[in-house]
Design a protein around this motif. Structure first.
Motif, PDB file in Angstrom:
ATOM      1  N   LYS A  98      43.176 -45.696   9.079  1.00 29.54           N
ATOM      2  CA  LYS A  98      44.459 -45.438   9.747  1.00 29.54           C
ATOM      3  C   LYS A  98      44.702 -43.947   9.988  1.00 29.54           C
ATOM      4  CE  LYS A  98      46.987 -45.870   5.352  1.00 29.54           C
ATOM      5  NZ  LYS A  98      48.044 -46.640   4.640  1.00 29.54           N
ATOM      6  N   LEU A  99      44.045 -43.081   9.221  1.00 25.52           N
ATOM      7  CA  LEU A  99      44.230 -41.652   9.438  1.00 25.52           C
ATOM      8  C   LEU A  99      43.629 -41.227  10.783  1.00 25.52           C
ATOM      9  CD1 LEU A  99      45.449 -39.217   7.900  1.00 25.52           C
ATOM     10  CD2 LEU A  99      43.133 -38.618   7.223  1.00 25.52           C
ATOM     11  N   LEU A 100      42.586 -41.922  11.222  1.00 27.86           N
ATOM     12  CA  LEU A 100      41.936 -41.583  12.490  1.00 27.86           C
ATOM     13  C   LEU A 100      42.844 -41.877  13.678  1.00 27.86           C
ATOM     14  CD1 LEU A 100      38.273 -42.840  11.990  1.00 27.86           C
ATOM     15  CD2 LEU A 100      39.225 -40.586  11.524  1.00 27.86           C
ATOM     16  N   SER A 101      43.679 -42.889  13.562  1.00 22.08           N
ATOM     17  CA  SER A 101      44.548 -43.279  14.677  1.00 22.08           C
ATOM     18  C   SER A 101      45.953 -42.693  14.572  1.00 22.08           C
ATOM     19  CB  SER A 101      44.637 -44.811  14.766  1.00 22.08           C
ATOM     20  OG  SER A 101      45.110 -45.355  13.547  1.00 22.08           O
ATOM     21  N   LEU A 102      46.175 -41.851  13.576  1.00 26.33           N
ATOM     22  CA  LEU A 102      47.490 -41.240  13.393  1.00 26.33           C
ATOM     23  C   LEU A 102      47.842 -40.352  14.586  1.00 26.33           C
ATOM     24  CD1 LEU A 102      49.960 -40.672  11.541  1.00 26.33           C
ATOM     25  CD2 LEU A 102      48.665 -38.748  10.601  1.00 26.33           C
ATOM     26  N   ARG A 103      48.995 -40.562  15.154  1.00 28.84           N
ATOM     27  CA  ARG A 103      49.484 -39.736  16.253  1.00 28.84           C
ATOM     28  C   ARG A 103      50.808 -39.121  15.838  1.00 28.84           C
ATOM     29  NH1 ARG A 103      45.094 -39.944  16.987  1.00 28.84           N
ATOM     30  NH2 ARG A 103      43.878 -40.780  18.707  1.00 28.84           N
ATOM     31  N   VAL A 104      50.878 -37.816  15.862  1.00 34.69           N
ATOM     32  CA  VAL A 104      52.080 -37.123  15.390  1.00 34.69           C
ATOM     33  C   VAL A 104      52.553 -36.084  16.399  1.00 34.69           C
ATOM     34  CG1 VAL A 104      51.584 -37.426  12.947  1.00 34.69           C
ATOM     35  CG2 VAL A 104      50.678 -35.432  14.146  1.00 34.69           C
ATOM     36  N   ASN A 105      53.856 -35.853  16.429  1.00 40.33           N
ATOM     37  CA  ASN A 105      54.429 -34.791  17.259  1.00 40.33           C
ATOM     38  C   ASN A 105      55.476 -34.015  16.461  1.00 40.33           C
ATOM     39  OD1 ASN A 105      56.477 -36.620  17.060  1.00 40.33           O
ATOM     40  ND2 ASN A 105      56.637 -37.048  19.251  1.00 40.33           N
ATOM     41  N   HIS A 106      55.290 -34.040  15.139  1.00 39.21           N
ATOM     42  CA  HIS A 106      56.209 -33.348  14.240  1.00 39.21           C
ATOM     43  C   HIS A 106      55.390 -32.762  13.086  1.00 39.21           C
ATOM     44  CE1 HIS A 106      55.684 -37.459  12.762  1.00 39.21           C
ATOM     45  NE2 HIS A 106      55.881 -36.975  11.553  1.00 39.21           N
ATOM     46  N   THR A 107      56.010 -31.965  12.251  1.00 38.74           N
ATOM     47  CA  THR A 107      55.310 -31.365  11.115  1.00 38.74           C
ATOM     48  C   THR A 107      54.940 -32.428  10.088  1.00 38.74           C
ATOM     49  OG1 THR A 107      56.471 -29.263  11.382  1.00 38.74           O
ATOM     50  CG2 THR A 107      55.474 -29.696   9.227  1.00 38.74           C
TER      51      THR A 107
END
Length: 289
Positions: free
Chosen positions: A100-109
């Motif tokens: 699941k870390l590979l597919s993590l998408r973030v736009n915040h800290t």
């Protein structure tokens, strides 16, 4: 990303974090302080300045100071209830590879904490990771002379590390047997091989391995955490590898540029030292004995 542990662990943490920042087109900031402040047992130091890493260091406020331990605890606690993609503090769960870390998408800290000991966390960004992890060479004559010797030989790096002094007769007897079997296998493949031995206790391995003195060179002068990078640099310049159950020699082998390198590693099983039961730790083309 919270950097901690020895140089091998620090490299795993960096590689996974760097890949995550690349895929999300986000900046990577390295906490080079909090992971070492309370390390009274091993007294590790931040080692990534010895590499071609451009990520900046965290400011005190980004390290959650003041009262960082309390603030990290509270962040971990309140993030337990958040869905994975909405977490602002992600902690590795166990030692197995987490897809699941590979597919993590973030736009915040996002604060990242864990060891992430698998090539799978950064395999798809390998080209950039290798550029980042070019080691700045030591400048002393002894290491530079040894490099010349490594380049003139069919060089095999052997890393030997004792972990459990209380179980020397049982655990380390089996461990030494692994090395002797690995040496036999390596000499069958490379008859002119010369073995460069890297160890925290070289006298013990010399007495127990089946190898002629003229076929080995002991590398024992880069002592302590501050010079660990120099051993890693020498090791990574060798052609082939017999590694320990250690992230240090894992990286020595992985960083080597020889495309035809042969790497022998202790077989993964549940009885091995701490993290050496992670089935995703060793790349598929490495030989397990």
């Amino acid at each position: 990303s919270r950097i901690k542990g020895g140089i091998g662990n620090q490299l795993f943490i960096y590689a996974a974090s760097r890949r995550l920042s690349l895929k999300n087109k986000m900046s990577l900031i390295l906490d080079d302080v909090s992971g070492f402040t309370y390390d009274t047992k091993y007294r590790r130091n931040y080692q990534l300045d010895h590499f071609n890493i451009l990520s900046r260091k965290a400011l005190s406020i980004e390290r959650l100071e003041p009262f960082p331990r309390i603030r990290r605890y509270l962040k971990r606690y309140f993030n337990k209830k958040s869905t994975f993609n909405k977490k602002s503090y992600i902690v590795e769960e166990g030692s197995d590879f987490e897809t699941k870390l590979l597919s993590l998408r973030v736009n915040h800290t996002v604060y990242l904490e864990g060891y992430f000991q698998s090539e799978n966390y950064f395999k798809d960004s390998e080209k950039q990771i290798r550029k980042d992890l070019i080691i700045k060479p030591p400048k002393d004559s002894k290491n530079l002379t040894t490099l010349k010797k490594i380049n003139k030989k069919v060089s095999v790096a052997i890393h030997f590390r004792f972990f459990n002094e209380k179980k020397l007769d049982v655990e380390n007897h089996n461990y030494i047997d692994y090395y002797n079997r690995a040496i036999i296998k390596m000499t069958k493949s490379f008859k002119d091989a010369h073995f460069f031995i890297f160890s925290n206790q070289p006298d013990k391995i010399i007495k127990n391995i089946q190898l002629e003195q003229k076929r080995m060179t002991i590398v024992n002068w880069n002592q302590g955490d501050k010079m660990a990078y120099a051993d890693l640099w020498l090791m990574s310049n060798c052609q082939h590898f017999i590694i320990a159950k250690s992230t240090f020699s894992w990286w020595g082998a992985w960083l080597a540029i020889n495309k035809n390198k042969k790497i022998i590693a202790p077989k993964i099983n549940n009885n091995m030292h701490n993290f050496w039961n992670n089935k995703n730790l060793l790349p598929k083309d490495w030989i397990q004995l």
